[in-house]
Write an enzyme that holds these catalytic residues in place. Structure first.
Site, PDB file in Angstrom:
ATOM      1  N   GLY A 210       0.829  -1.212   0.000  1.00  0.00           N
ATOM      2  CA  GLY A 210       0.000   0.000   0.000  1.00  0.00           C
ATOM      3  C   GLY A 210       0.853   1.248   0.000  1.00  0.00           C
ATOM      4  O   GLY A 210       2.054   1.182  -0.266  1.00  0.00           O
ATOM      5  N   ASN A 211       0.251   2.384   0.282  1.00  0.00           N
ATOM      6  CA  ASN A 211       1.015   3.627   0.363  1.00  0.00           C
ATOM      7  C   ASN A 211       0.424   4.549   1.431  1.00  0.00           C
ATOM      8  O   ASN A 211      -0.596   4.231   2.028  1.00  0.00           O
ATOM      9  CB  ASN A 211       1.086   4.317  -1.004  1.00  0.00           C
ATOM     10  CG  ASN A 211      -0.290   4.683  -1.520  1.00  0.00           C
ATOM     11  OD1 ASN A 211      -0.968   5.516  -0.935  1.00  0.00           O
ATOM     12  ND2 ASN A 211      -0.715   4.042  -2.600  1.00  0.00           N
ATOM     13  N   HIS A 212       1.074   5.693   1.648  1.00  0.00           N
ATOM     14  CA  HIS A 212       0.719   6.555   2.787  1.00  0.00           C
ATOM     15  C   HIS A 212      -0.423   7.532   2.516  1.00  0.00           C
ATOM     16  O   HIS A 212      -0.673   8.412   3.323  1.00  0.00           O
ATOM     17  CB  HIS A 212       1.938   7.382   3.217  1.00  0.00           C
ATOM     18  CG  HIS A 212       3.006   6.551   3.859  1.00  0.00           C
ATOM     19  ND1 HIS A 212       2.780   5.806   4.978  1.00  0.00           N
ATOM     20  CD2 HIS A 212       4.299   6.347   3.517  1.00  0.00           C
ATOM     21  CE1 HIS A 212       3.896   5.191   5.316  1.00  0.00           C
ATOM     22  NE2 HIS A 212       4.824   5.491   4.443  1.00  0.00           N
TER      23      HIS A 212
END
Ligand code: CTP
Length: 401
Positions: A210-212
């Site tokens: 995933g990412n932030h």
């Protein structure tokens, strides 16, 4: 001060037990003067500070305070559904702690849980209670659920201490609500799809790539469009945020594939699409139904490309439909943004650079440059994401006309 936006609006006022409860009488009068219909629910402890008779006289409606009474029991759901806005003023630290955790042992809590309308809380407490990490964490939680917190005032408090924690003045609460209901309505009759948040690409039942992204920028754009009259299809990846405007229809998704399916479904009926999501470009080539166990030595994960949602919408875009993209860059910003603008057939792209302080993923602020396909470039100052959303929606409007 003319308060036309509140005319005919159904305001449900929730009052809880703080010394600031006396101000609820002024607040009720101001709502009535502005043309709103007011109904009132109050907690038992609020009655120690202001009498239900005062409030029922001012609001011209019965005041309910006992959830287990026949009237209270029958009415909390109905009132929650009746209201255009629920305003809890004053909202004590105790009330906010309860609401943040879904407790409903009084009329205000029960009505709050039943309300489908936007909710506004005007906190009132002493300075140290306000700054306590548990109060601040409850406030964050309440905001995450889509509620609006009306900023507290600073000054002398009932305890004699000075600082933050005073309930906003009734005039300020009226202005806050008016701003919410005022809208230019220049997107009335338009449908827009907005993608927001990250995507999670599952490796196994417990792990993902995933990412932030927090989803804040896309959420602000969806709220701005909705306030200006658009019907918004918000396709939101795994984010803690929830939209609050009733014009927003929320579709929660997890992966790039799910986001692709939802955005592609909504786009044909929309006037515009704003692609604010941080979509994963790759996902694990295989998904393990069971948790992957560690073995000796290193592990290699094969990744495959996800579908490019924006590029696909750019291909199927019809005359008159507008496609807006984002580019979050760390280097050669303008060059990359212009390449993406052409490649994905965007009408304009919103560029933000991670080099700029206060811009990007985790901040409440952003600094953008809009690059249009007709080569017009507009640079903006560092602003709150809410104000950045206004600039982006204004650009969308200008291009449409
Ligand atoms: N985007 C999308 N679907 C994807 C990837 C990106 O819809 N699978 C959209 C984003 O929402 C954004 C724009 O495309 O509006 C640009 O995203 P970005 O990740 O910066 O571009 P990429 O095409 O992934 O380019 P690169 O990896 O080279 O930076």
């Amino acid at each position: 001060m003319e308060q036309i936006p509140l005319k005919g609006k159904k305001i449900l006022l929730g009052i809880t037990g703080s010394i600031a409860a006396y101000k609820a009488a002024f607040l009720t009068r101001l709502f009535i003067k502005a043309g709103a219909d007011v109904k009132i629910v109050m907690s038992q402890s609020a009655k120690d500070f202001i009498s239900p008779l005062t409030l029922s006289t001012l609001s011209k409606n019965p005041v309910l305070s006992d959830v287990s009474s026949e009237e209270g029991w029958n009415n909390h759901v109905e009132m929650g559904l009746w209201a255009d806005a629920l305003v809890i003023a004053p909202a004590t630290a105790n009330t906010m702690a309860k609401l943040a955790n879904g407790l409903c042992d009084n009329m205000v809590g029960a009505t709050y849980l039943s309300a489908r309308c936007p909710v506004f809380l005007a906190p009132a407490m002493d300075v140290d209670m306000w700054h306590h990490p548990s109060t601040q964490s409850n406030i964050k939680k309440l905001e995450m659920y889509g509620n609006s917190i009306i900023p507290v005032g600073v000054g002398e408090l009932a305890s004699g201490l000075e600082g933050e924690g005073r309930m906003a003045e009734p005039e300020d609460i009226i202005e806050y609500l008016s701003d919410f209901f005022i809208s230019k309505q220049d997107f009335q009759g338009k449908e827009v799809v907005v993608t927001a948040g990250p995507t999670y690409e599952a490796l196994d039942p417990v792990r993902f790539i995933g990412n932030h992204s927090s989803g804040k920028m896309g959420m602000s754009i969806a709220e701005e469009l909705a306030q200006r009259g658009a019907k918004v299809h918000l396709v939101l990846g795994p984010s803690k945020l929830s939209p609050k405007h009733p014009n927003i229809e929320l579709t929660r998704v997890m992966s790039a594939e799910e986001m692709f399916q939802a955005a592609t479904k909504f786009f044909p009926r929309c006037h515009a699409a704003v692609m604010a999501a941080a979509v994963a470009d790759y996902r694990p080539a295989t998904f393990s139904d069971t948790k992957i166990k560690k073995k000796e030595g290193d592990m290699h994960i094969e990744l495959e490309r996800t579908k490019d949602i924006a590029a696909h919408l750019g291909q199927i875009k019809k005359d008159g439909q507008i496609l807006v993209g984002f580019a979050l860059e760390t280097n050669r910003e303008m060059e990359n943004a212009q390449r993406k603008l052409k490649k994905k057939n965007f009408d304009f792209i919103v560029l933000n650079s991670l080099k700029d302080k206060g811009a990007g993923f985790k901040h409440d602020t952003n600094k953008i440059t809009i690059v249009r396909k007709d080569n017009i470039i507009r640079k903006f100052e560092l602003k709150s994401k809410k104000d950045v959303a206004t600039d982006i929606v204004n650009e969308l409007l200008e291009i449409q006309n």
